[in-house]
Write a protein that holds these residues in place. Structure first.
Motif, mmCIF file in Angstrom:
data_model
loop_
_atom_site.group_PDB
_atom_site.id
_atom_site.type_symbol
_atom_site.label_atom_id
_atom_site.label_comp_id
_atom_site.label_asym_id
_atom_site.label_seq_id
_atom_site.Cartn_x
_atom_site.Cartn_y
_atom_site.Cartn_z
ATOM 1 N N LEU A 1 33.458 34.079 28.335
ATOM 2 C CA LEU A 1 33.713 34.181 29.882
ATOM 3 C C LEU A 1 34.083 35.751 30.340
ATOM 4 O O LEU A 1 33.756 35.768 31.106
ATOM 5 C CB LEU A 1 35.345 33.703 29.757
ATOM 6 C CG LEU A 1 35.540 32.560 29.408
ATOM 7 C CD1 LEU A 1 37.067 32.640 28.953
ATOM 8 C CD2 LEU A 1 35.625 31.801 31.162
ATOM 9 N N ILE A 2 33.768 36.726 28.999
ATOM 10 C CA ILE A 2 33.452 37.845 29.069
ATOM 11 C C ILE A 2 31.927 37.719 30.138
ATOM 12 O O ILE A 2 31.772 38.894 30.857
ATOM 13 C CB ILE A 2 33.226 38.558 28.308
ATOM 14 C CG1 ILE A 2 34.791 38.919 27.715
ATOM 15 C CG2 ILE A 2 32.689 39.794 28.271
ATOM 16 C CD1 ILE A 2 34.874 39.448 26.273
ATOM 17 N N LEU A 3 30.628 37.614 29.720
ATOM 18 C CA LEU A 3 29.519 37.699 30.383
ATOM 19 C C LEU A 3 29.356 36.942 31.485
ATOM 20 O O LEU A 3 28.635 37.819 32.419
ATOM 21 C CB LEU A 3 28.477 36.732 29.010
ATOM 22 C CG LEU A 3 28.331 37.232 27.933
ATOM 23 C CD1 LEU A 3 27.106 35.879 27.398
ATOM 24 C CD2 LEU A 3 27.918 38.745 27.971
ATOM 25 N N TRP A 4 30.060 36.351 31.995
ATOM 26 C CA TRP A 4 29.750 35.077 33.066
ATOM 27 C C TRP A 4 31.234 36.434 34.059
ATOM 28 O O TRP A 4 30.420 36.305 34.781
ATOM 29 C CB TRP A 4 31.150 34.270 33.045
ATOM 30 C CG TRP A 4 31.114 33.304 34.901
ATOM 31 C CD1 TRP A 4 30.524 33.451 35.787
ATOM 32 C CD2 TRP A 4 32.285 33.686 35.165
ATOM 33 N NE1 TRP A 4 30.796 32.937 36.931
ATOM 34 C CE2 TRP A 4 32.620 32.940 36.427
ATOM 35 C CE3 TRP A 4 33.544 32.749 34.585
ATOM 36 C CZ2 TRP A 4 33.101 32.029 37.400
ATOM 37 C CZ3 TRP A 4 34.928 32.615 35.242
ATOM 38 C CH2 TRP A 4 35.252 32.060 36.610
ATOM 39 N N GLN A 5 32.298 37.126 33.872
ATOM 40 C CA GLN A 5 33.429 38.156 34.433
ATOM 41 C C GLN A 5 32.447 39.103 34.414
ATOM 42 O O GLN A 5 32.537 39.565 35.977
ATOM 43 C CB GLN A 5 34.231 37.734 33.968
ATOM 44 C CG GLN A 5 35.083 36.661 33.617
ATOM 45 C CD GLN A 5 35.706 36.823 35.314
ATOM 46 O OE1 GLN A 5 36.129 37.633 36.158
ATOM 47 N NE2 GLN A 5 36.185 35.050 35.481
ATOM 48 N N CYS A 6 31.520 39.722 33.554
ATOM 49 C CA CYS A 6 30.242 40.942 34.273
ATOM 50 C C CYS A 6 29.803 40.795 34.935
ATOM 51 O O CYS A 6 29.129 41.579 35.621
ATOM 52 C CB CYS A 6 30.094 41.509 33.459
ATOM 53 S SG CYS A 6 31.734 41.722 31.379
ATOM 54 N N ALA A 7 28.850 40.043 34.631
ATOM 55 C CA ALA A 7 27.937 38.995 35.967
ATOM 56 C C ALA A 7 28.223 39.317 37.033
ATOM 57 O O ALA A 7 27.787 39.925 38.100
ATOM 58 C CB ALA A 7 27.174 37.844 35.426
ATOM 59 N N GLU A 8 29.713 38.670 37.093
ATOM 60 C CA GLU A 8 30.374 39.157 38.804
ATOM 61 C C GLU A 8 30.765 39.641 39.429
ATOM 62 O O GLU A 8 30.491 40.075 40.611
ATOM 63 C CB GLU A 8 31.555 37.885 38.822
ATOM 64 C CG GLU A 8 31.230 36.189 38.499
ATOM 65 C CD GLU A 8 30.873 36.087 39.825
ATOM 66 O OE1 GLU A 8 30.874 35.944 41.158
ATOM 67 O OE2 GLU A 8 30.214 34.247 39.669
ATOM 68 N N LEU A 9 31.177 41.160 37.995
ATOM 69 C CA LEU A 9 30.965 41.866 38.739
ATOM 70 C C LEU A 9 30.569 42.105 39.128
ATOM 71 O O LEU A 9 29.927 43.238 40.317
ATOM 72 C CB LEU A 9 31.759 42.713 37.535
ATOM 73 C CG LEU A 9 33.238 42.398 36.763
ATOM 74 C CD1 LEU A 9 33.620 43.520 35.939
ATOM 75 C CD2 LEU A 9 34.292 42.780 38.198
ATOM 76 N N LEU B 1 33.768 49.443 38.304
ATOM 77 C CA LEU B 1 33.308 48.398 37.637
ATOM 78 C C LEU B 1 33.472 48.355 36.613
ATOM 79 O O LEU B 1 33.823 47.756 35.401
ATOM 80 C CB LEU B 1 31.854 48.627 37.781
ATOM 81 C CG LEU B 1 30.958 48.346 37.327
ATOM 82 C CD1 LEU B 1 31.261 46.867 37.870
ATOM 83 C CD2 LEU B 1 29.768 48.328 37.863
ATOM 84 N N LEU B 2 33.908 50.336 36.185
ATOM 85 C CA LEU B 2 34.145 49.885 34.345
ATOM 86 C C LEU B 2 35.652 49.819 33.848
ATOM 87 O O LEU B 2 35.543 49.180 33.155
ATOM 88 C CB LEU B 2 33.762 52.174 34.286
ATOM 89 C CG LEU B 2 32.675 52.376 34.108
ATOM 90 C CD1 LEU B 2 32.623 53.599 33.826
ATOM 91 C CD2 LEU B 2 31.279 51.593 33.281
ATOM 92 N N SER B 3 36.087 50.116 34.944
ATOM 93 C CA SER B 3 37.592 49.689 34.925
ATOM 94 C C SER B 3 38.023 47.848 34.555
ATOM 95 O O SER B 3 38.455 47.688 34.249
ATOM 96 C CB SER B 3 38.116 50.315 35.986
ATOM 97 O OG SER B 3 38.933 51.888 36.029
ATOM 98 N N SER C 1 37.540 47.583 23.250
ATOM 99 C CA SER C 1 37.469 48.467 24.002
ATOM 100 C C SER C 1 35.965 49.322 24.026
ATOM 101 O O SER C 1 35.294 48.379 23.019
ATOM 102 C CB SER C 1 38.140 49.720 23.321
ATOM 103 O OG SER C 1 37.781 50.127 21.925
ATOM 104 N N VAL C 2 35.791 50.099 24.229
ATOM 105 C CA VAL C 2 34.818 50.564 24.406
ATOM 106 C C VAL C 2 33.905 51.432 23.050
ATOM 107 O O VAL C 2 32.491 50.337 23.008
ATOM 108 C CB VAL C 2 34.482 52.401 25.634
ATOM 109 C CG1 VAL C 2 33.348 52.626 25.164
ATOM 110 C CG2 VAL C 2 34.724 51.628 26.749
ATOM 111 N N VAL C 3 34.693 51.797 22.646
ATOM 112 C CA VAL C 3 34.826 51.994 21.092
ATOM 113 C C VAL C 3 33.812 50.879 20.028
ATOM 114 O O VAL C 3 32.835 50.606 19.640
ATOM 115 C CB VAL C 3 35.663 52.493 20.213
ATOM 116 C CG1 VAL C 3 35.138 52.221 18.604
ATOM 117 C CG2 VAL C 3 35.926 53.469 21.193
ATOM 118 N N CYS C 4 34.594 49.649 20.463
ATOM 119 C CA CYS C 4 34.162 47.934 19.682
ATOM 120 C C CYS C 4 32.758 47.851 20.334
ATOM 121 O O CYS C 4 32.191 47.174 19.957
ATOM 122 C CB CYS C 4 35.420 47.115 20.187
ATOM 123 S SG CYS C 4 34.668 45.452 19.380
#
Length: 653
Positions: free
Chosen positions: A68-76, A528-530, A543-546
């Motif tokens: 889901l993260i990969l899909w949503q990030c691709a849409e973004l 985009l980063l948000s 998070s970003v550190v992760c």
């Protein structure tokens, strides 16, 4: 020396204790360490969960969250390169555009007869042969200059042909002889006007001058279109040989074309118009061209405050074979744009008042990566031949002209000349017609590459036109109006005006609303980063550190483990290869340096003290013995060189 034993103990502990974390020897140990120490809860639950079912569920949930993260990030990311359109309307004083006016008939037929006499004669003969037209003895005056002799020979090479029912046998309309058609047939169908027999097809054949077997037959089901196309073909040949200064004299002057002029309620004249010569339309005149550095503007909308001109068309002096309509052509454009009359010009008719209302719009598109447009055309590998601001039409015409010069050795007459080139004519370039038609066919089919190279301009101005027509002059005012206009221009015209020779034109702003259409990025980098952070926190509590941790473990550390393993394998292979060399005598101490399997150790950990005691001894080696004690260490030595007196007395007693 005192810290040496401590260092040795630390080194032994490092060798004995299992290595974990980024320095783990295997990928499985690295992944286990990561799952136990990462902040992403799903990975940790996979390791610490008890039971296969619960572990399997956590694996599925974690993989689903990653998907889901990969899909949503691709849409973004896809939405990041999209643009939103905004429209802004402002009411203000507007600059008036340039208005270019051309007579549909480019040159006065009375002045062109000496150049076109042979061509007109051949055209009338073809009409008489095919349609039965008869005008008796031709009244066309024959010229004795070079146009006739050369043209007559050329008309014999490319005559009009009549093809019956698409057969390969054609009849020469000039001589009546039949010939066999070779090569390809290109039929340009039209249903405007047909000849009496529907099976009769009119056309002309073009052949390669260097290879007579390479020919193409261009046919038309409409006789009007066939004759006009054939006439224009020879017409361009003739006009390409006439000097520019002569052609400007053969066309209409500003005094000939303009009868009256008003702008913004004030009178204007030919001084407000700039002449430029168009190859296909002769002398054209541009109002408010801005060449003197001044651009007129208007602060009031409506037909009373725009441009009003009355044009003299002079229909009686039209070329009957070149043009079939009467009137003028106009185009509204920016001062820095080239007026493409032949492409987007608006025709106005005679004996009518044509009102053209305008709405002004400025548009601005985003360039890469949002769209494939160009800012100035500097990144387009096509030379601008028009010396005006870049546009898609300029690029396409310039690209075709360059291909024409490269392929055919000369330039097409309807477009500007490149540096060092000259217009095509059948005297110097007898093969240009065949080459031009073949090249134009590729251009239309987008096989020339121009449509792929040329791009839209990112910013442009546009005037949306609304045209209305009314009868002019009216029946009650026709008599006095024509008398007054004849009186004003009578000395130059030398004849009475007819309303079919006049055209009334009005160009004005319908309102002073300037519409500005612009594209803006739908997302900024901050948004985009948000959004990325929101998706990672929602699905993986990350998070970003992760993310940095994931990159370090899964890419840097994993790669280092793989490379370390490969290096160890390569080193072992090299050592084995060195030992296996034939003829090398065994060296002293090889037995000690060679390793052997330890049956006591059951895992890969380093041996402890107890397991080391149980290691089997190498063969032919003496039993280890305990070294004898060093008794000198038990001797007490005083730090004083002389014995004190009191100790001596105690010794005597």
């Amino acid at each position: 020396a005192a810290t040496a034993p401590g260092k040795k103990i630390t080194a032994r502990l490092k060798r004995t204790l299992p290595v974990r974390g980024p320095q783990a020897p295997t990928l499985s140990e690295l992944m286990r360490w990561y799952c136990l120490n990462t902040n992403t809860h799903g990975c940790r639950r996979i390791v610490v969960s008890r039971g296969r079912l619960r572990r399997l569920l956590w694996i599925l949930l974690t993989l689903s969250a990653v998907g889901l993260i990969l899909w949503q990030c691709a849409e973004l990311l896809m939405n990041y390169y999209s643009a939103s359109v905004s429209v802004t309307v402002q009411f203000q004083k507007l600059p008036f555009p340039a208005v270019t006016i051309c007579n549909i008939n480019p040159y006065k037929y009375s002045a062109m007869k000496e150049y076109l006499s042979e061509l007109d004669k051949e055209t009338k003969k073809a009409l008489e042969t095919f349609y039965g037209f008869s005008e008796g003895k031709s009244k066309v005056r024959r010229s004795v200059d070079e146009w006739n002799s050369t043209g007559s020979d050329f008309f014999q090479q490319i005559p009009l042909l009549k093809v019956e029912d698409f057969s390969r046998i054609a009849t020469d309309l000039r001589s009546g002889q039949k010939r066999k058609i070779e090569g390809s047939v290109f039929h340009k169908d039209s249903s405007i006007v047909n000849s009496g027999d529907s099976n009769d097809i009119i056309g002309f054949q073009l052949c390669d001058a260097n290879n007579s077997s390479e020919c193409a037959l261009y046919t038309f089901s409409s006789g009007v279109n066939a004759i006009q196309e054939w006439y224009k073909l020879h017409y361009m040949n003739i006009m390409a040989q006439i000097p520019l200064e002569t052609k400007e004299k053969l066309s209409y002057s500003a005094d000939d074309l303009l009868l009256t002029c008003f702008f913004d309620g004030l009178s204007c004249d030919k001084r407000h118009f700039t002449r430029f010569h168009h190859p296909l339309h002769g002398n054209c005149y541009t109002f408010n061209s801005g060449e003197n550095g001044t651009i007129l503007s208007t602060s009031t909308g409506g037909s009373e405050y725009g441009l009003q001109v009355v044009l003299y068309i002079d229909e009686a002096d039209y070329n009957p074979f070149l043009v079939t309509s009467t009137g003028a052509k106009i185009i509204v454009h920016d001062q820095n744009e080239y007026p493409f009359i032949e492409d987007i010009g608006t025709e106005i008719e005679t004996a009518a008042a044509t009102s053209i209302g305008m709405h002004f719009t400025r548009s601005r598109k985003l360039s890469k990566p949002y769209s494939d447009c160009t800012e100035t055309g500097a990144d387009i590998p096509v030379e601008n031949l028009y010396n005006k601001s870049y546009s898609l039409q300029i690029c396409l015409h310039s690209c075709f002209q360059k291909a024409m010069v490269d392929s055919c050795g000369c330039a097409q007459y309807a477009q500007p000349l490149p540096v060092g080139a000259e217009y095509c004519n059948y005297k110097k370039n007898p093969n240009w017609m065949y080459c031009y038609y073949r090249l134009h066919e590729k251009f239309v089919k987008e096989q020339l590459g121009c449509q792929q190279i040329c791009k839209d301009a990112c910013s442009f101005k546009e005037w949306a036109l609304t045209t209305s027509i009314a009868q002019w002059p009216s029946t009650v005012s026709e008599d006095w109006m024509l008398r007054v206009l004849s009186w004003d221009k009578g000395q130059k015209l030398n004849k009475k005006l007819n309303k079919t020779d006049l055209a009334n034109l009005m160009v004005f702003y319908k309102d002073l609303n300037e519409r500005f259409i612009s594209e803006n990025p739908a997302n900024t980098l901050v948004i985009l980063l948000s959004n990325f952070g929101g998706q990672l926190g929602l699905w993986m509590s990350c998070s970003v550190v992760c993310v940095i941790e994931i990159v370090e473990v899964f890419f840097i550390d994993s790669l280092s483990i793989v490379m370390r393993r490969q290096w160890q394998k390569a080193k072992k292979w090299w050592n084995d290869r060195k030992r296996a060399r034939p003829g090398k005598p065994p060296q002293a101490g090889d037995v000690e340096r060679q390793g052997h399997d330890n049956p006591v150790c059951i895992d890969e950990d380093l041996p402890t003290f107890n397991t080391a005691l149980r290691l089997p001894l190498p063969q032919d080696s003496p039993l280890p013995r305990t070294p004898p004690p060093n008794y000198s260490t038990l001797r007490l030595e005083t730090a004083f060189t002389e014995q004190l007196p009191d100790t001596l007395e105690l010794g005597r007693h």
